[in-house]
Write a protein that holds these residues in place. Structure first.
Motif, PDB file in Angstrom:
ATOM      1  N   VAL A 185       0.848  -1.191   0.000  1.00 53.50           N
ATOM      2  CA  VAL A 185       0.000   0.000   0.000  1.00 53.50           C
ATOM      3  C   VAL A 185       0.882   1.238   0.000  1.00 53.50           C
ATOM      4  N   HIS A 186       0.320   2.331  -0.499  1.00 55.98           N
ATOM      5  CA  HIS A 186       0.978   3.634  -0.493  1.00 55.98           C
ATOM      6  C   HIS A 186       0.267   4.470   0.567  1.00 55.98           C
ATOM      7  N   VAL A 187       1.007   4.914   1.582  1.00 47.05           N
ATOM      8  CA  VAL A 187       0.425   5.713   2.658  1.00 47.05           C
ATOM      9  C   VAL A 187       1.009   7.119   2.539  1.00 47.05           C
ATOM     10  N   SER A 188       0.126   8.101   2.350  1.00 44.53           N
ATOM     11  CA  SER A 188       0.601   9.468   2.178  1.00 44.53           C
ATOM     12  C   SER A 188       0.011  10.386   3.239  1.00 44.53           C
ATOM     13  N   ARG A 189       0.758  11.467   3.471  1.00 38.03           N
ATOM     14  CA  ARG A 189       0.326  12.502   4.411  1.00 38.03           C
ATOM     15  C   ARG A 189       1.163  13.747   4.138  1.00 38.03           C
ATOM     16  N   ALA A 190       0.473  14.861   3.917  1.00 36.95           N
ATOM     17  CA  ALA A 190       1.131  16.161   3.748  1.00 36.95           C
ATOM     18  C   ALA A 190       2.227  16.132   2.683  1.00 36.95           C
ATOM     19  N   GLY A 191       1.957  15.483   1.552  1.00 35.80           N
ATOM     20  CA  GLY A 191       2.913  15.463   0.451  1.00 35.80           C
ATOM     21  C   GLY A 191       4.046  14.466   0.590  1.00 35.80           C
ATOM     22  N   ALA A 192       4.047  13.679   1.652  1.00 36.87           N
ATOM     23  CA  ALA A 192       5.070  12.656   1.864  1.00 36.87           C
ATOM     24  C   ALA A 192       4.416  11.287   1.713  1.00 36.87           C
ATOM     25  N   GLU A 193       5.232  10.261   1.510  1.00 35.24           N
ATOM     26  CA  GLU A 193       4.678   8.927   1.284  1.00 35.24           C
ATOM     27  C   GLU A 193       5.618   7.854   1.787  1.00 35.24           C
ATOM     28  N   VAL A 194       5.020   6.758   2.253  1.00 39.72           N
ATOM     29  CA  VAL A 194       5.749   5.539   2.574  1.00 39.72           C
ATOM     30  C   VAL A 194       5.023   4.390   1.878  1.00 39.72           C
ATOM     31  N   VAL A 195       5.790   3.489   1.292  1.00 38.50           N
ATOM     32  CA  VAL A 195       5.233   2.293   0.663  1.00 38.50           C
ATOM     33  C   VAL A 195       5.509   1.132   1.612  1.00 38.50           C
ATOM     34  N   ILE A 196       4.422   0.447   1.998  1.00 35.15           N
ATOM     35  CA  ILE A 196       4.522  -0.627   2.984  1.00 35.15           C
ATOM     36  C   ILE A 196       4.075  -1.940   2.362  1.00 35.15           C
ATOM     37  N   LEU A 197       4.956  -2.937   2.445  1.00 32.86           N
ATOM     38  CA  LEU A 197       4.646  -4.274   1.938  1.00 32.86           C
ATOM     39  C   LEU A 197       3.701  -4.960   2.909  1.00 32.86           C
ATOM     40  N   LEU A 198       2.653  -5.550   2.383  1.00 28.79           N
ATOM     41  CA  LEU A 198       1.694  -6.277   3.212  1.00 28.79           C
ATOM     42  C   LEU A 198       2.234  -7.670   3.529  1.00 28.79           C
ATOM     43  N   PRO A 199       1.886  -8.198   4.695  1.00 29.16           N
ATOM     44  CA  PRO A 199       2.418  -9.501   5.098  1.00 29.16           C
ATOM     45  C   PRO A 199       1.668 -10.660   4.439  1.00 29.16           C
ATOM     46  N   LEU A 200       1.816 -10.751   3.131  1.00 31.74           N
ATOM     47  CA  LEU A 200       1.223 -11.836   2.362  1.00 31.74           C
ATOM     48  C   LEU A 200       2.329 -12.679   1.760  1.00 31.74           C
ATOM     49  N   GLU A 201       1.963 -13.817   1.255  1.00 27.53           N
ATOM     50  CA  GLU A 201       2.919 -14.691   0.575  1.00 27.53           C
ATOM     51  C   GLU A 201       4.107 -15.045   1.472  1.00 27.53           C
ATOM     52  N   GLY A 202       3.839 -15.219   2.781  1.00 31.74           N
ATOM     53  CA  GLY A 202       4.882 -15.648   3.704  1.00 31.74           C
ATOM     54  C   GLY A 202       5.844 -14.576   4.160  1.00 31.74           C
ATOM     55  N   ARG A 203       5.572 -13.321   3.853  1.00 37.60           N
ATOM     56  CA  ARG A 203       6.446 -12.220   4.257  1.00 37.60           C
ATOM     57  C   ARG A 203       5.884 -11.505   5.477  1.00 37.60           C
ATOM     58  N   ALA A 204       6.747 -10.818   6.190  1.00 37.66           N
ATOM     59  CA  ALA A 204       6.324  -9.942   7.281  1.00 37.66           C
ATOM     60  C   ALA A 204       6.026  -8.560   6.711  1.00 37.66           C
ATOM     61  N   LEU A 205       5.231  -7.771   7.427  1.00 39.43           N
ATOM     62  CA  LEU A 205       4.999  -6.381   7.052  1.00 39.43           C
ATOM     63  C   LEU A 205       6.354  -5.676   7.041  1.00 39.43           C
ATOM     64  N   ALA A 206       6.607  -4.861   6.013  1.00 39.32           N
ATOM     65  CA  ALA A 206       7.904  -4.196   5.892  1.00 39.32           C
ATOM     66  C   ALA A 206       7.757  -2.883   5.140  1.00 39.32           C
ATOM     67  N   ILE A 207       8.657  -1.973   5.431  1.00 41.09           N
ATOM     68  CA  ILE A 207       8.711  -0.702   4.705  1.00 41.09           C
ATOM     69  C   ILE A 207       9.561  -0.911   3.459  1.00 41.09           C
ATOM     70  N   ARG A 208       9.000  -0.535   2.300  1.00 37.53           N
ATOM     71  CA  ARG A 208       9.753  -0.655   1.058  1.00 37.53           C
ATOM     72  C   ARG A 208      10.464   0.645   0.714  1.00 37.53           C
ATOM     73  N   THR A 209       9.739   1.758   0.764  1.00 35.92           N
ATOM     74  CA  THR A 209      10.315   3.033   0.351  1.00 35.92           C
ATOM     75  C   THR A 209       9.695   4.162   1.162  1.00 35.92           C
ATOM     76  N   VAL A 210      10.503   5.171   1.489  1.00 33.90           N
ATOM     77  CA  VAL A 210      10.024   6.365   2.183  1.00 33.90           C
ATOM     78  C   VAL A 210      10.376   7.579   1.340  1.00 33.90           C
ATOM     79  N   TYR A 211       9.380   8.434   1.068  1.00 30.57           N
ATOM     80  CA  TYR A 211       9.578   9.666   0.308  1.00 30.57           C
ATOM     81  C   TYR A 211       9.236  10.856   1.194  1.00 30.57           C
ATOM     82  N   ARG A 212      10.233  11.543   1.706  1.00 27.90           N
ATOM     83  CA  ARG A 212      10.080  12.799   2.449  1.00 27.90           C
ATOM     84  C   ARG A 212       9.205  12.703   3.700  1.00 27.90           C
TER      85      ARG A 212
END
Length: 82
Positions: free
Chosen positions: A26-53
């Motif tokens: 999912v892409h989570v945004s607030r005030a012009g900034a964003e973090v992309v968070i991997l969902l814990p599917l397919e045997g993975r844990a929840l994780a941060i993929r990318t942070v923008y500002r």
């Protein structure tokens, strides 16, 4: 890109095919900034993929928001991506 959740100034979005791609995230945004968070599917844990500002405190809040709404976000991803 539908917004599937809004809370405390955060918008959680899922991009649609053909632009979007796996792994599920999912892409989570607030005030012009964003973090992309991997969902814990397919045997993975929840994780941060990318942070923008995004400030560290907002990244932590975004992760907590995603954790609190995992069933909704997982179902939304599956609805849009099969």
């Amino acid at each position: 890109m539908p917004t599937v959740l809004e809370s405390d100034g955060f918008q959680v979005r899922i991009l649609l095919p053909p632009r979007e791609h796996g792994p599920p995230h999912v892409h989570v945004s607030r005030a012009g900034a964003e973090v992309v968070i991997l969902l814990p599917l397919e045997g993975r844990a929840l994780a941060i993929r990318t942070v923008y500002r995004m400030r560290t405190a907002d990244v932590i809040a975004a992760v907590r928001l995603v954790e609190a709404h995992l069933p909704l976000l997982t179902q939304s991803w599956r609805t849009y991506h099969g």
